[in-house]
Design a protein around this motif. Structure first.
Motif, PDB file in Angstrom:
ATOM      1  N   ALA A  13       5.963   7.505   3.887  1.00  0.00           N
ATOM      2  CA  ALA A  13       5.678   7.955   2.963  1.00  0.00           C
ATOM      3  C   ALA A  13       5.898   9.175   2.189  1.00  0.00           C
ATOM      4  N   ASP A  14       5.942  10.001   2.926  1.00  0.00           N
ATOM      5  CA  ASP A  14       7.137  11.267   1.847  1.00  0.00           C
ATOM      6  C   ASP A  14       8.258  10.652   1.420  1.00  0.00           C
ATOM      7  N   GLU A  15       8.905  10.029   2.678  1.00  0.00           N
ATOM      8  CA  GLU A  15      10.322   9.507   1.981  1.00  0.00           C
ATOM      9  C   GLU A  15      10.434   9.052   0.605  1.00  0.00           C
ATOM     10  N   LEU A  16       8.949   7.579   0.618  1.00  0.00           N
ATOM     11  CA  LEU A  16       9.361   6.994  -0.499  1.00  0.00           C
ATOM     12  C   LEU A  16       7.686   7.475  -1.286  1.00  0.00           C
ATOM     13  N   ARG A  17       7.434   8.595  -1.559  1.00  0.00           N
ATOM     14  CA  ARG A  17       6.712   9.498  -2.453  1.00  0.00           C
ATOM     15  C   ARG A  17       5.916   8.701  -2.325  1.00  0.00           C
ATOM     16  N   LEU A  18       5.042   7.662  -1.257  1.00  0.00           N
ATOM     17  CA  LEU A  18       3.711   7.091  -1.818  1.00  0.00           C
ATOM     18  C   LEU A  18       2.416   7.824  -1.202  1.00  0.00           C
ATOM     19  N   PRO A  19       1.267   8.640  -1.738  1.00  0.00           N
ATOM     20  CA  PRO A  19       0.264   9.749  -1.738  1.00  0.00           C
ATOM     21  C   PRO A  19      -0.319   8.308  -1.220  1.00  0.00           C
ATOM     22  N   ILE A  20      -0.321   8.690   0.410  1.00  0.00           N
ATOM     23  CA  ILE A  20      -1.514   8.617   1.536  1.00  0.00           C
ATOM     24  C   ILE A  20      -2.946   9.720   1.690  1.00  0.00           C
ATOM     25  N   LEU A  21      -4.029   9.228   1.191  1.00  0.00           N
ATOM     26  CA  LEU A  21      -4.747  10.134   1.345  1.00  0.00           C
ATOM     27  C   LEU A  21      -5.983   9.640   2.062  1.00  0.00           C
ATOM     28  N   ARG A  22      -6.789  10.721   2.920  1.00  0.00           N
ATOM     29  CA  ARG A  22      -7.357  11.032   3.818  1.00  0.00           C
ATOM     30  C   ARG A  22      -8.657  10.600   3.444  1.00  0.00           C
ATOM     31  N   LEU A  23      -9.339  10.160   3.860  1.00  0.00           N
ATOM     32  CA  LEU A  23     -10.996   9.985   2.879  1.00  0.00           C
ATOM     33  C   LEU A  23     -12.067  10.843   3.858  1.00  0.00           C
ATOM     34  N   GLY A  24     -12.889  11.329   3.172  1.00  0.00           N
ATOM     35  CA  GLY A  24     -14.214  11.918   3.884  1.00  0.00           C
ATOM     36  C   GLY A  24     -14.386  11.053   4.836  1.00  0.00           C
ATOM     37  N   ASP A  25     -15.452  11.528   5.946  1.00  0.00           N
ATOM     38  CA  ASP A  25     -16.404  10.396   6.338  1.00  0.00           C
ATOM     39  C   ASP A  25     -17.620   9.903   5.997  1.00  0.00           C
ATOM     40  N   ASP A  26     -18.081  10.959   5.040  1.00  0.00           N
ATOM     41  CA  ASP A  26     -19.857  10.541   4.363  1.00  0.00           C
ATOM     42  C   ASP A  26     -18.625   9.922   2.788  1.00  0.00           C
ATOM     43  N   VAL A  27     -17.692   9.418   2.522  1.00  0.00           N
ATOM     44  CA  VAL A  27     -17.403   8.962   1.421  1.00  0.00           C
ATOM     45  C   VAL A  27     -18.051   7.345   1.220  1.00  0.00           C
ATOM     46  N   PHE A  60     -17.494   3.691  -0.457  1.00  0.00           N
ATOM     47  CA  PHE A  60     -16.315   3.011  -1.174  1.00  0.00           C
ATOM     48  C   PHE A  60     -16.837   3.067  -2.422  1.00  0.00           C
ATOM     49  N   ASP A  61     -18.418   1.934  -2.357  1.00  0.00           N
ATOM     50  CA  ASP A  61     -18.708   2.023  -3.898  1.00  0.00           C
ATOM     51  C   ASP A  61     -19.288   3.048  -4.723  1.00  0.00           C
ATOM     52  N   ASP A  62     -18.724   4.202  -4.317  1.00  0.00           N
ATOM     53  CA  ASP A  62     -18.607   5.381  -5.453  1.00  0.00           C
ATOM     54  C   ASP A  62     -17.833   5.433  -6.168  1.00  0.00           C
ATOM     55  N   VAL A  63     -16.841   5.707  -4.693  1.00  0.00           N
ATOM     56  CA  VAL A  63     -15.295   5.838  -5.228  1.00  0.00           C
ATOM     57  C   VAL A  63     -14.863   4.659  -6.521  1.00  0.00           C
ATOM     58  N   LEU A  64     -15.607   3.394  -5.611  1.00  0.00           N
ATOM     59  CA  LEU A  64     -14.596   2.019  -6.884  1.00  0.00           C
ATOM     60  C   LEU A  64     -15.509   2.522  -8.051  1.00  0.00           C
ATOM     61  N   ASN A  65     -16.931   3.072  -8.382  1.00  0.00           N
ATOM     62  CA  ASN A  65     -17.489   2.873  -9.152  1.00  0.00           C
ATOM     63  C   ASN A  65     -16.690   3.972 -10.159  1.00  0.00           C
ATOM     64  N   GLN A  66     -17.235   5.165  -9.708  1.00  0.00           N
ATOM     65  CA  GLN A  66     -16.399   6.208 -10.224  1.00  0.00           C
ATOM     66  C   GLN A  66     -14.744   6.400 -11.442  1.00  0.00           C
ATOM     67  N   LEU A  67     -14.076   5.507 -10.012  1.00  0.00           N
ATOM     68  CA  LEU A  67     -12.266   5.453 -11.013  1.00  0.00           C
ATOM     69  C   LEU A  67     -12.651   4.772 -11.402  1.00  0.00           C
ATOM     70  N   LEU A  68     -13.496   3.163 -11.761  1.00  0.00           N
ATOM     71  CA  LEU A  68     -13.371   2.473 -12.432  1.00  0.00           C
ATOM     72  C   LEU A  68     -13.969   2.689 -14.037  1.00  0.00           C
ATOM     73  N   THR A  69     -14.793   3.200 -12.891  1.00  0.00           N
ATOM     74  CA  THR A  69     -15.508   4.307 -15.073  1.00  0.00           C
ATOM     75  C   THR A  69     -14.431   5.231 -15.714  1.00  0.00           C
ATOM     76  N   ASP A  70     -13.439   5.503 -15.128  1.00  0.00           N
ATOM     77  CA  ASP A  70     -12.694   6.591 -15.525  1.00  0.00           C
ATOM     78  C   ASP A  70     -11.790   6.001 -16.182  1.00  0.00           C
ATOM     79  N   ILE A  71     -10.895   4.810 -15.568  1.00  0.00           N
ATOM     80  CA  ILE A  71     -10.288   4.588 -16.035  1.00  0.00           C
ATOM     81  C   ILE A  71     -10.320   3.974 -17.233  1.00  0.00           C
TER      82      ILE A  71
END
Length: 574
Positions: A127-141, A143-154
């Motif tokens: 991933a470092d070589e290809l510059r592809l970010p890999i993110l570790r999400l918190g245990d309490d995150v 997915f529907d919050d992520v989808l909602n907020q990111l889609l709204t921002d986009i």
């Protein structure tokens, strides 16, 4: 997805308003992975690998529920996963990361601990070589919050992009309605684009610019140091510029129908070009096309009138000198001063099928426009007119004897600017310069001198010649002989076997003879110039005298030989 993720959504606040408001310019550039990490729904997320790719833009969201996700992956996606589809195939993670990077994924966000405890080191290295970010999400995150907020921002950013484009359109339309030109357009764009903007001709001559950093103006990557021409051939057009890893320059053609009028160019100093920049430039290019088309229509009428009067002036048919001076003053020309006439003649093109009228028009118009631009920078009161195959310039000059060679040097610098370094596919041309004239009534004679200098210069020096009438010498007289057969006969009678056009030995001896005559029969100096041994040159002189006669002692024969060599250099044997 896991149920516990949904539980975190209870009592969620109004997500779109939870973040600080974005400016339109920030939104227009898209939601980057780094921006997403600043949102509340991704609070606590950490970057495991690929931090060099945090500038990737997120335009879509996807959830990985099956191992064979590749057919459903699209560019610029943030891929969310709990790791469940990967629990039984950890050995295939490296290949998956490479496949996702090839599909231009924005980033991968994964929850560790339930199905996959940790990612192998080789996966993180890939991933470092290809510059592809890999993110570790918190245990309490959730997915529907992520989808909602990111889609709204986009969506907010896309709306801002539309608003930004509409604002650019409104600003540019107001510029046109107010009668503004290209300079007014370029003055408005830097604030809208966060970068320097310029409008150039198709081959890169700058017509108007604003906000271009000084260091960029002197950077040879961008501009030619001699002509000041922008290197349009080095940079991609439109959306294709985004293919470059670190795009800082983008250009869009200014088109009106089938005619190419130039380029609108954006140069950013600190940020990468994005698609909305291209959209704004395309709007600006359409506006610039309107302005240029209008200016061309007005200029065509003015050029026709000015060209007709200048043609009369060059032919001595413009009336008495005082009337000509006054009339030229109304056109912005000053001919009541020492002048030189410069004639730039386009070289003939090789025989090709006759192009359409639309293809013919831009060639000589661009040639005339280039001359007008560079001459007016040096002498705003100069007269410039373009005709079908030539451009004529009447420009100020130092009085004869005041500054030897200064006028010729100026003309050569103008020729260098018009020629540039060959960008844009311009046709080559020959340039002739007249003697300095002090009276308007001497202009017709000076015009003939300049035309003759251009014609003779092309015959002597070939493509791109620049010749001063006073430097032509005997070539002036040779050019006045209309009978080519007579010149051929004179050359063959004088040079004898040395006149053979395809004989290598004859050509070698002609070079020796010419060098000897140019050095006034100084054997030592000629041997030095030709890198011959002294005795070798003495032997060649003896051979030449046996072929041509005693030219070392007969001044009349030397004169004939010099003229014959000049004829051969100028016209060849045809």
């Amino acid at each position: 997805m896991e149920n516990s993720a949904n539980d975190a959504a209870s009592g969620a606040q109004n997500l779109p308003s939870a973040e600080p408001p974005h400016t339109a310019s920030t939104l227009a550039r898209g939601l980057t992975v780094a921006d997403a990490l600043g949102l509340s729904s991704l609070a606590g997320a950490t970057v495991l690998a690929g931090s060099a790719g945090l500038g990737r833009v997120i335009r879509r969201l996807n959830v990985m529920e099956v191992p064979d996700i590749l057919p459903w992956v699209k560019p610029d996606e943030l891929l969310l996963t709990t790791g469940y589809p990967l629990r039984n195939t950890p050995q295939g993670l490296v290949g998956l990361v490479r496949d996702l990077a090839e599909r231009d994924l924005a980033a991968v966000a994964i929850k560790l601990g339930r199905y996959v405890d940790e990612l192998p080191p080789e996966v993180l290295r890939a991933a470092d070589e290809l510059r592809l970010p890999i993110l570790r999400l918190g245990d309490d995150v959730a997915f529907d919050d992520v989808l909602n907020q990111l889609l709204t921002d986009i969506l907010n950013r896309q709306a801002a992009t539309l608003a930004r484009t509409e604002e650019v359109h409104r600003v540019l339309v107001n510029v046109v309605l107010a009668g503004g030109g290209l300079a007014a357009i370029t003055d408005k764009l830097p604030a809208l684009l966060d970068g320097g903007v310029m409008v150039t001709t198709p081959d890169g001559r700058v017509l108007a610019r604003s906000g271009i950093p000084e260091q960029a103006l002197t950077d040879p990557r961008y501009f030619d140091g001699t002509s000041g021409r922008f290197h349009v051939e080095r940079f991609k057009h439109g959306i294709r510029a985004l293919d470059d890893e670190d795009a800082r320059v983008v250009q869009v053609p200014v088109l009106a129908g089938s005619l190419d009028h130039g380029r609108v160019v954006l140069i950013t100093g600190e940020r990468r070009i994005d698609p909305t920049d291209v959209q704004v430039l395309e709007r600006a290019a359409a506006t610039a096309a309107l302005v240029i088309t209008k200016d061309l229509a007005v200029a065509a009428v003015e050029r026709k009138y000015q060209g007709d009067f200048l043609r009369d002036l060059l032919a001595g048919q413009a009336g008495d000198p005082e009337h000509a001076v006054r009339h030229c003053a109304t056109l912005g020309w000053d001919i009541d001063r020492p002048l030189v006439v410069v004639v730039a003649e386009l070289d003939p093109e090789p025989a090709t099928p006759v192009p359409t009228a639309g293809d013919l028009r831009p060639a000589h118009e661009r040639f005339a426009s280039a001359w007008t631009m560079v001459v007016r920078e040096r002498d705003p009161r100069a007269a410039v007119a373009g005709y079908s195959q030539e451009v004529v310039v009447l420009m100020g000059a130092e009085r004869p004897g005041a500054a030897e060679g200064r006028t010729g040097a100026l003309v050569r610098s103008l020729v260098a600017q018009v020629s540039g370094d060959g960008g844009g596919g311009r046709r080559p041309f020959a340039t002739g310069v007249s003697r300095v004239v002090a009276r308007p009534e001497d202009i017709p004679a000076a015009y003939e001198q300049a035309k003759q200098a251009a014609r003779v210069g092309r015959q002597i020096h070939g493509v791109g010649a620049v010749a001063d009438f006073d430097d032509l010498g005997v070539y002036r007289l040779i050019s006045l002989v209309p009978d080519g057969a007579e010149l051929r006969s004179f050359t063959e009678e004088t040079l004898g076997a040395l006149a053979a056009p395809n004989d290598a030995e004859a050509a070698d001896l002609r070079g020796t003879l010419e060098a000897l005559l140019d050095n006034n029969l100084n054997v030592a100096e000629t041997a030095r110039v030709l890198h011959f041994h002294y005795n070798t040159l003495r032997y060649r002189i003896g051979k030449l005298e046996r072929m041509l006669g005693p030219f070392t002692t007969d001044p009349n024969l030397r004169l004939d030989l010099m003229v014959a060599l000049r004829v051969l250099r100028m016209r060849g044997l045809r």
